[in-house]
Design a protein around this motif. Structure first.
Motif, PDB file in Angstrom:
ATOM      1  N   ARG A 156     -12.523   1.785  -2.700  1.00 24.61           N
ATOM      2  CA  ARG A 156     -11.624   1.786  -1.541  1.00 24.61           C
ATOM      3  C   ARG A 156     -10.183   2.039  -1.978  1.00 24.61           C
ATOM      4  O   ARG A 156      -9.461   2.823  -1.357  1.00 24.61           O
ATOM      5  N   TRP A 157      -9.780   1.371  -3.063  1.00 20.68           N
ATOM      6  CA  TRP A 157      -8.400   1.521  -3.531  1.00 20.68           C
ATOM      7  C   TRP A 157      -8.195   2.813  -4.302  1.00 20.68           C
ATOM      8  O   TRP A 157      -7.091   3.363  -4.313  1.00 20.68           O
ATOM      9  N   THR A 186      -6.931   5.398  -2.054  1.00 22.14           N
ATOM     10  CA  THR A 186      -5.512   5.338  -1.680  1.00 22.14           C
ATOM     11  C   THR A 186      -4.628   5.970  -2.752  1.00 22.14           C
ATOM     12  O   THR A 186      -3.421   6.097  -2.566  1.00 22.14           O
ATOM     13  N   ALA A 206      -2.601  -1.652  -5.172  1.00 21.23           N
ATOM     14  CA  ALA A 206      -3.926  -2.025  -4.683  1.00 21.23           C
ATOM     15  C   ALA A 206      -4.212  -3.464  -5.083  1.00 21.23           C
ATOM     16  O   ALA A 206      -3.711  -3.942  -6.110  1.00 21.23           O
ATOM     17  N   ALA A 220      -8.816   1.010   3.819  1.00 17.55           N
ATOM     18  CA  ALA A 220      -7.451   0.772   3.331  1.00 17.55           C
ATOM     19  C   ALA A 220      -6.512   1.927   3.642  1.00 17.55           C
ATOM     20  O   ALA A 220      -5.294   1.753   3.680  1.00 17.55           O
ATOM     21  N   ASN A 221      -7.066   3.120   3.858  1.00 15.95           N
ATOM     22  CA  ASN A 221      -6.211   4.271   4.229  1.00 15.95           C
ATOM     23  C   ASN A 221      -6.815   5.020   5.410  1.00 15.95           C
ATOM     24  O   ASN A 221      -6.862   6.247   5.440  1.00 15.95           O
ATOM     25  N   ILE A 271       0.839  -1.204   0.000  1.00 19.29           N
ATOM     26  CA  ILE A 271       0.000   0.000   0.000  1.00 19.29           C
ATOM     27  C   ILE A 271       0.874   1.254   0.000  1.00 19.29           C
ATOM     28  O   ILE A 271       0.604   2.216  -0.720  1.00 19.29           O
TER      29      ILE A 271
END
Length: 243
Positions: free
Chosen positions: A156-157, A160, A79, A103-104, A74
């Motif tokens: 979600r990714w 990031t 991802a 995720a972050n 990450i």
């Protein structure tokens, strides 16, 4: 322009990926094809750090990197959308907001407090951008359709701001309309200069959306070529090369 180079990647535990070498270009969609047991998923897991690497080297934008853990990956702007959405993708009993920002999550914490307003704003952008069909952000993600769950995971990714997206069977188990929307998301990522590695068991899918296809056979690279030089018959021949 090369985004990532993988050299002689070998997993720790048999049966495993063996001496896999390839490059991933900036703005490219690289398909990964092969039969069941060809270790396609394990290739992504080794890159992301969820499987243990025995040997091999990575460079990202020309700089050497080692992903011992998913946290390393990450930080290196990678991802990973896993194959088993319900088992390893979503947090079924949590709402959409929590699933989108997890995720972050550290980005939303200041002095031990979460910035709920910013979390809701960012999740709202993902819902709008990816056309997630949901009554509200507070809806449990387990109550959404498979296609909408998958869009939240991809979102979600996106939050990031990853440069490399590893997608393992991203359209499995979802309806045709949602498949089309996910194809468009993947194409948009590539157009924005992001790089995508996509594992798929559907040969028309990889032939239709990818720029190049890497074919795995029994943990090894059987071939890699531009999509215009390949067809289903050639891919299947390569897929049985080391069986």
């Amino acid at each position: 322009e090369t985004m990532m180079e993988v050299m002689n990647l070998t997993g720790m535990y048999e049966p495993t990926v063996k001496n896999v070498t390839f490059t991933l270009r900036k703005g490219e969609i690289l398909g990964v094809a092969g039969l069941v047991g060809s270790r396609r998923t394990e290739l992504l897991e080794l890159i992301f750090g969820t499987a243990t690497t025995k040997s091999g080297e990575f460079t990202i934008n020309g700089q050497p990197h080692v992903n011992h853990t998913p946290n390393d990956a990450i930080k290196n702007k990678i991802a990973f959308v896993t194959e088993e959405r319900r088992a390893t993708g979503i947090f079924e009993k949590m709402n959409i907001t929590s699933n989108a920002v997890i995720a972050n999550l550290s980005e939303y914490i200041n002095r031990g407090l979460t910035d709920d307003k910013r979390m809701r704003e960012d999740t709202g952008r993902i819902i709008e951008r990816l056309n997630v069909k949901t009554p509200s952000q507070n809806t449990l993600i387990g109550n959404l359709s498979g296609g909408n769950q998958q869009k939240v995971i991809i979102g979600r990714w996106l939050l990031t701001d990853a440069d490399i997206y590893l997608l393992d069977e991203p359209t499995r188990g979802i309806d045709v309309g949602a498949k089309y929307e996910i194809y468009q998301i993947i194409l948009n990522l590539a157009e924005a200069g992001k790089s995508v590695i996509m594992v798929s068991s559907e040969l028309p899918e990889v032939l239709g959306i990818c720029d190049r296809i890497l074919v795995m056979s029994n943990g090894q690279v059987a071939g890699i070529d531009e999509v215009e030089n390949l067809n289903q018959e050639k891919i299947m021949t390569l897929a049985t090369k080391y069986v």
